[in-house]
Design an enzyme around this catalytic site. Structure first.
Site, PDB file in Angstrom:
ATOM      1  N   ASP A  80     -27.331  42.980 -28.468  1.00  0.00           N
ATOM      2  CA  ASP A  80     -26.776  41.931 -27.600  1.00  0.00           C
ATOM      3  C   ASP A  80     -27.628  40.661 -27.691  1.00  0.00           C
ATOM      4  OD1 ASP A  80     -28.932  42.788 -26.130  1.00  0.00           O
ATOM      5  OD2 ASP A  80     -27.820  43.246 -24.297  1.00  0.00           O
ATOM      6  N   SER A  81     -28.706  40.718 -28.503  1.00  0.00           N
ATOM      7  CA  SER A  81     -29.461  39.502 -28.820  1.00  0.00           C
ATOM      8  C   SER A  81     -28.560  38.492 -29.532  1.00  0.00           C
ATOM      9  CB  SER A  81     -30.668  39.832 -29.707  1.00  0.00           C
ATOM     10  OG  SER A  81     -30.265  40.590 -30.830  1.00  0.00           O
ATOM     11  N   GLU A 110     -39.993  48.070 -26.068  1.00  0.00           N
ATOM     12  CA  GLU A 110     -40.097  46.614 -26.272  1.00  0.00           C
ATOM     13  C   GLU A 110     -41.227  46.020 -25.423  1.00  0.00           C
ATOM     14  OE1 GLU A 110     -36.444  44.409 -26.248  1.00  0.00           O
ATOM     15  OE2 GLU A 110     -37.477  42.474 -26.292  1.00  0.00           O
TER      16      GLU A 110
HETATM   17  O1  KIV Z   1     -30.490  43.156 -28.706  1.00  0.00           O
HETATM   18  C1  KIV Z   1     -31.437  43.358 -29.481  1.00  0.00           C
HETATM   19  O2  KIV Z   1     -31.552  42.749 -30.542  1.00  0.00           O
HETATM   20  C2  KIV Z   1     -32.431  44.327 -29.084  1.00  0.00           C
HETATM   21  C3  KIV Z   1     -33.672  44.435 -29.929  1.00  0.00           C
HETATM   22  C4  KIV Z   1     -34.568  43.299 -29.643  1.00  0.00           C
HETATM   23  C5  KIV Z   1     -34.345  45.741 -29.769  1.00  0.00           C
HETATM   24  O3  KIV Z   1     -32.260  45.005 -28.126  1.00  0.00           O
END
Ligand code: KIV
Length: 282
Positions: free
Chosen positions: A45-46, A183
């Site tokens: 979701d990044s 994280e």
């Molecule tokens: O959404 C994402 O990219 C993540 C990673 C940073 C682990 O959760």
């Protein structure tokens, strides 16, 4: 190379072999990541930050994750495709959670889903895994909790918080999670968690003792030139390279250097003569 499964992912830890994970959001880049033999592609979701330009991940919807998972699935031959469950796609009801997670597999082509949170997700993780939906946990700095955490800060710095992280990790393992993302926690804490768990830990800002590592692909490629957290390593500065290429293109168009003969189509000489006669051009 063969398709990466949860069995292979869990075996890696037993065989003391590191796991590699990168985020991926589109066909072109996912194809490269897959061909490079990265074990897991996370449709994170990044994408709210790096694709949509939002300040956080909270507004990302399940439909958006399904869309990007479809794009990634179209490219991937071997990597395990892990799709993120966005904010409010699994917290409201068990029914919604199963439906949303199921659709990431059914419509998106994911091989598993990732949920942010710890022991409070025990029952849900158990249900999802029972229904054939592999689950990865995500603890430590969980960006969907940005408002409760009061910002993006390193987690697990006090004895109580460390104990909570260890309990969360054990609870997720007991419920059937096949791996856990750690994280932004001190590496001494991830070392303890990694040693206590039978399932692999995959770290981002969690140090060298994790069983694997994950980075956001845009960070690895150096696509942004703004704030970069301490844990991010950029292996290339694509921001600079893309800027150079775009400026060069712009200048060549303005000076009529591009397109040149090599990049243009031409008629045969006879055809050209007829055309010049008919239209009276030179
Ligand atoms: O959404 C994402 O990219 C993540 C990673 C940073 C682990 O959760």
């Amino acid at each position: 190379m063969s398709k990466i499964t949860i069995e292979i992912i869990k075996l890696r830890k037993k065989e003391n072999q590191k796991l590699t994970m990168l985020t991926g959001y589109d066909y072109t880049v996912a194809r490269i990541i897959d061909a490079c033999g990265i074990d897991i592609i996370l449709v994170g979701d990044s994408l709210g930050n790096v694709i949509q330009g939002k300040p956080n991940t909270l507004s990302v919807t399940i439909d958006e994750i399904i869309y990007h998972t479809k794009c990634v699935s179209a490219a991937v031959k071997n990597s395990f495709i892990l799709a993120d469950m966005p904010f409010l796609s699994y917290q409201i009801s068990e029914r919604d959670a199963i439906l949303n997670a199921g659709n990431l597999l059914k419509l998106g082509g994911a091989n598993g889903v990732k949920l942010e949170g710890g022991a409070e997700l025990k029952d849900l993780v158990k249900k999802l895994t029972q229904y054939g939906i592999p689950v990865a946990g995500h603890i430590g700095l969980t960006p969907q909790y940005i408002n409760s955490l009061s910002g993006y800060k390193v987690q697990g710095k006090t004895p109580e918080k460390i104990k909570q992280l260890i309990n969360d990790a054990l609870a997720l393992q007991e419920s059937g999670a096949f791996c856990i993302i750690l994280e932004c926690i001190p590496e001494e804490v991830s070392k303890i968690i990694t040693e206590k768990l039978e399932i692999p830990t995959i770290g981002i800002g969690a140090g060298k003792y994790c069983d694997g590592q994950v980075l956001v692909i845009n960070d690895l490629l150096g696509l942004t030139n703004d704030f970069r957290p301490k844990f991010v390593k950029s292996y290339i500065n694509l921001h600079l390279q893309i800027t150079d290429a775009v400026i060069q293109y712009k200048n060549e168009v303005l000076k009529s250097v591009f397109p040149d003969a090599q990049h243009s189509f031409n008629l045969t000489e006879d055809c050209l003569k007829d055309l010049q006669m008919e239209y009276k051009t030179k």
